[in-house]
Design a protein around this motif. Structure first.
Motif, PDB file in Angstrom:
ATOM      1  N   VAL A 125       0.854  -1.195   0.000  1.00 30.80           N
ATOM      2  CA  VAL A 125       0.000   0.000   0.000  1.00 30.80           C
ATOM      3  C   VAL A 125       0.888   1.243   0.000  1.00 30.80           C
ATOM      4  O   VAL A 125       1.714   1.418   0.915  1.00 30.80           O
ATOM      5  CB  VAL A 125      -0.936  -0.003   1.231  1.00 30.80           C
ATOM      6  CG1 VAL A 125      -1.797   1.236   1.259  1.00 30.80           C
ATOM      7  CG2 VAL A 125      -1.799  -1.272   1.223  1.00 30.80           C
ATOM      8  N   THR A 126       0.721   2.081  -1.003  1.00 29.35           N
ATOM      9  CA  THR A 126       1.623   3.216  -1.201  1.00 29.35           C
ATOM     10  C   THR A 126       1.699   4.128   0.011  1.00 29.35           C
ATOM     11  O   THR A 126       2.788   4.526   0.442  1.00 29.35           O
ATOM     12  CB  THR A 126       1.193   4.027  -2.434  1.00 29.35           C
ATOM     13  OG1 THR A 126       1.208   3.177  -3.585  1.00 29.35           O
ATOM     14  CG2 THR A 126       2.126   5.202  -2.669  1.00 29.35           C
ATOM     15  N   SER A 127       0.552   4.441   0.610  1.00 24.47           N
ATOM     16  CA  SER A 127       0.552   5.360   1.752  1.00 24.47           C
ATOM     17  C   SER A 127       1.314   4.774   2.933  1.00 24.47           C
ATOM     18  O   SER A 127       2.027   5.488   3.645  1.00 24.47           O
ATOM     19  CB  SER A 127      -0.890   5.685   2.166  1.00 24.47           C
ATOM     20  OG  SER A 127      -1.594   4.508   2.543  1.00 24.47           O
ATOM     21  N   LEU A 132       6.673   4.439   6.048  1.00 27.08           N
ATOM     22  CA  LEU A 132       7.782   3.590   6.477  1.00 27.08           C
ATOM     23  C   LEU A 132       9.112   3.997   5.835  1.00 27.08           C
ATOM     24  O   LEU A 132      10.135   3.341   6.049  1.00 27.08           O
ATOM     25  CB  LEU A 132       7.475   2.127   6.137  1.00 27.08           C
ATOM     26  CG  LEU A 132       6.326   1.487   6.920  1.00 27.08           C
ATOM     27  CD1 LEU A 132       5.943   0.143   6.312  1.00 27.08           C
ATOM     28  CD2 LEU A 132       6.709   1.317   8.387  1.00 27.08           C
ATOM     29  N   GLY A 133       9.075   5.059   5.050  1.00 29.80           N
ATOM     30  CA  GLY A 133      10.304   5.542   4.429  1.00 29.80           C
ATOM     31  C   GLY A 133      10.742   4.745   3.219  1.00 29.80           C
ATOM     32  O   GLY A 133      11.893   4.842   2.780  1.00 29.80           O
ATOM     33  N   ARG A 134       9.832   3.958   2.648  1.00 28.48           N
ATOM     34  CA  ARG A 134      10.168   3.141   1.481  1.00 28.48           C
ATOM     35  C   ARG A 134       9.785   3.890   0.219  1.00 28.48           C
ATOM     36  O   ARG A 134       8.670   4.385   0.090  1.00 28.48           O
ATOM     37  CB  ARG A 134       9.434   1.802   1.524  1.00 28.48           C
ATOM     38  CG  ARG A 134       9.520   1.091   2.858  1.00 28.48           C
ATOM     39  CD  ARG A 134      10.940   0.802   3.275  1.00 28.48           C
ATOM     40  NE  ARG A 134      11.523  -0.297   2.518  1.00 28.48           N
ATOM     41  CZ  ARG A 134      12.734  -0.796   2.733  1.00 28.48           C
ATOM     42  NH1 ARG A 134      13.504  -0.267   3.657  1.00 28.48           N
ATOM     43  NH2 ARG A 134      13.192  -1.798   2.009  1.00 28.48           N
ATOM     44  N   ARG A 135      10.718   3.974  -0.721  1.00 33.18           N
ATOM     45  CA  ARG A 135      10.511   4.826  -1.889  1.00 33.18           C
ATOM     46  C   ARG A 135       9.939   4.093  -3.093  1.00 33.18           C
ATOM     47  O   ARG A 135       9.228   4.683  -3.901  1.00 33.18           O
ATOM     48  CB  ARG A 135      11.841   5.490  -2.268  1.00 33.18           C
ATOM     49  CG  ARG A 135      12.305   6.506  -1.227  1.00 33.18           C
ATOM     50  CD  ARG A 135      13.627   7.134  -1.621  1.00 33.18           C
ATOM     51  NE  ARG A 135      14.726   6.188  -1.512  1.00 33.18           N
ATOM     52  CZ  ARG A 135      15.973   6.446  -1.887  1.00 33.18           C
ATOM     53  NH1 ARG A 135      16.265   7.615  -2.422  1.00 33.18           N
ATOM     54  NH2 ARG A 135      16.927   5.544  -1.740  1.00 33.18           N
ATOM     55  N   ALA A 136      10.249   2.811  -3.241  1.00 32.56           N
ATOM     56  CA  ALA A 136       9.774   2.078  -4.414  1.00 32.56           C
ATOM     57  C   ALA A 136       8.302   1.714  -4.284  1.00 32.56           C
ATOM     58  O   ALA A 136       7.812   1.447  -3.186  1.00 32.56           O
ATOM     59  CB  ALA A 136      10.604   0.806  -4.596  1.00 32.56           C
ATOM     60  N   THR A 138       4.841  -0.704  -5.695  1.00 28.23           N
ATOM     61  CA  THR A 138       4.669  -2.139  -5.924  1.00 28.23           C
ATOM     62  C   THR A 138       5.028  -2.534  -7.365  1.00 28.23           C
ATOM     63  O   THR A 138       5.449  -3.668  -7.603  1.00 28.23           O
ATOM     64  CB  THR A 138       3.228  -2.571  -5.614  1.00 28.23           C
ATOM     65  OG1 THR A 138       2.314  -1.707  -6.292  1.00 28.23           O
ATOM     66  CG2 THR A 138       2.962  -2.515  -4.125  1.00 28.23           C
ATOM     67  N   GLU A 139       4.869  -1.604  -8.290  1.00 31.98           N
ATOM     68  CA  GLU A 139       5.276  -1.902  -9.662  1.00 31.98           C
ATOM     69  C   GLU A 139       6.774  -2.173  -9.715  1.00 31.98           C
ATOM     70  O   GLU A 139       7.235  -3.084 -10.405  1.00 31.98           O
ATOM     71  CB  GLU A 139       4.918  -0.733 -10.583  1.00 31.98           C
ATOM     72  CG  GLU A 139       5.254  -0.993 -12.048  1.00 31.98           C
ATOM     73  CD  GLU A 139       4.868   0.164 -12.954  1.00 31.98           C
ATOM     74  OE1 GLU A 139       5.296   0.152 -14.122  1.00 31.98           O
ATOM     75  OE2 GLU A 139       4.149   1.075 -12.485  1.00 31.98           O
TER      76      GLU A 139
END
Length: 361
Positions: A125-127, A132-136, A138-139
């Motif tokens: 889930v993008t939000s 969580l500080g994750r930039r990538a 799911t694509e």
């Protein structure tokens, strides 16, 4: 020495520091710094290999190993395999961040022996990923899985987190379904823990965290959903299709020996535990590891075995048998007369239950 050990190499570099992470790492792309670290790691490995130590699993963790220049990582991997006489077809894992340049990194890593990839996704889930500080996105995660498979790596693990800010049962279901749809054979699902000195801990009052009872429900939902998809729980936080259980990490839980190399890395050899301080400068300067006492006690073996769904198969004292035979305890324990293990509900209360059991060993 004795049987081959597990070799862990801690790579203490990250492109950015995640707000929940308490592992030792530094934000840097300084190639000279990385080169100095690699030279120090090779020197440590040489010392232990010269003493006769061999290994049959290799795990590169971090930090983010995939931020290393591909040629430097390849050098480290090849050197480790050679020094410790790691047999062909041994499990060789590298943790990767999907936002790393894996188009360059993965081909080099695979050619240097890597045959298992652990991707830090955390959420589909993008939000949630942004918090969580994750930039990538799911694509990009899907692209990374495809890249690994292009290089012939099918043994792929995805990391996910439970109880993260803003998470709901619906959003967790979305993450789990994404994992299932990818067809990867291994999932690690960790409940968020607010570690001291992290950004999340310092700002815990502002986090929109799910309540504890909901996080417990999320855990049980995860166990059941992955089971139905053929990913069976084999450890408190790990799930795999049969044959894809993490062999390196099983060494920890079976209380077998391992050598950790790098600042912050822990080891267990010849009945002794020790670690390198969380200080890259000291590690590069040749700082010696610090003793962490004796290992392998009966209590320790019991605690580690109880992390696994296979459980503990040693002698159970009458006091333990009496405790687990109390009415209602069947929701927390499985006991078949040979081995004792936790149910998923038991894992949720494992800290408390273990303290009760160890007092009766």
């Amino acid at each position: 020495m004795g049987a081959p050990v597990g070799l862990y190499v801690h790579v203490p570099f990250c492109a950015s520091k995640c707000p929940y992470c308490d592992f030792y790492s530094l934000r840097t792309h300084d190639s000279a710094f990385m080169e100095a670290y690699a030279a120090a790691a090779e020197q440590v490995m040489e010392q232990y290999a010269e003493a006769g130590l061999t290994a049959d699993s290799l795990y590169f963790g971090g930090g983010t190993p995939s931020v290393l220049p591909p040629e430097l990582f390849s050098r480290l991997s090849r050197r480790a395999i050679h020094l410790f006489s790691i047999p062909a077809h041994s499990e060789i894992t590298v943790e990767c961040n999907p936002s790393s340049d894996l188009e360059e990194f993965l081909p080099a890593a695979v050619s240097a022996g890597v045959n298992r990839i652990s991707l830090g996704m955390q959420s589909a889930v993008t939000s949630e990923r942004k918090k969580l500080g994750r930039r990538a996105d799911t694509e990009r995660v899907s692209q990374c899985i495809a890249l690994a498979r292009q290089e012939g790596v099918e043994n792929i693990s995805l990391d996910i987190m439970l109880g993260v800010p803003g998470q709901t049962m619906e959003s967790l279901q979305q993450t789990l379904q994404f994992c299932i749809d990818t067809g990867v054979p291994h999932i690690s699902a960790y409940m968020l823990k607010l570690e001291k000195e992290t950004f999340f801990f310092k700002n815990r009052e502002k986090l929109n965290l799910p309540p504890d009872d909901m996080v417990s429900d999320m855990y049980l939902f995860t166990v059941e959903t992955l089971r139905e998809a053929g990913l069976l729980q084999y450890e408190i936080s790990n799930f795999a299709r049969p044959g894809y259980e993490g062999r390196h990490n099983l060494k920890y839980w079976h209380c077998q020996e391992y050598l950790g190399v790098g600042p912050g890395a822990h080891s267990y050899l010849s009945g002794k535990r020790f670690f390198w301080p969380r200080n890259l400068d000291g590690f590069v300067a040749g700082e010696k590891p610090v003793s962490d006492g004796d290992g392998g006690s009966k209590e320790e073996q019991f605690m580690l075995a109880m992390r696994l769904t296979e459980g503990y198969s040693g002698f159970l004292t009458p006091a333990i048998q009496e405790y687990i035979a109390q009415p209602g305890m069947e929701q927390f324990f499985r006991y078949d007369g040979r081995s004792l293990s936790f149910t998923p509900r038991g894992f949720l209360l494992s800290n408390y239950l273990l303290s009760e059991l160890i007092g009766r060993l």
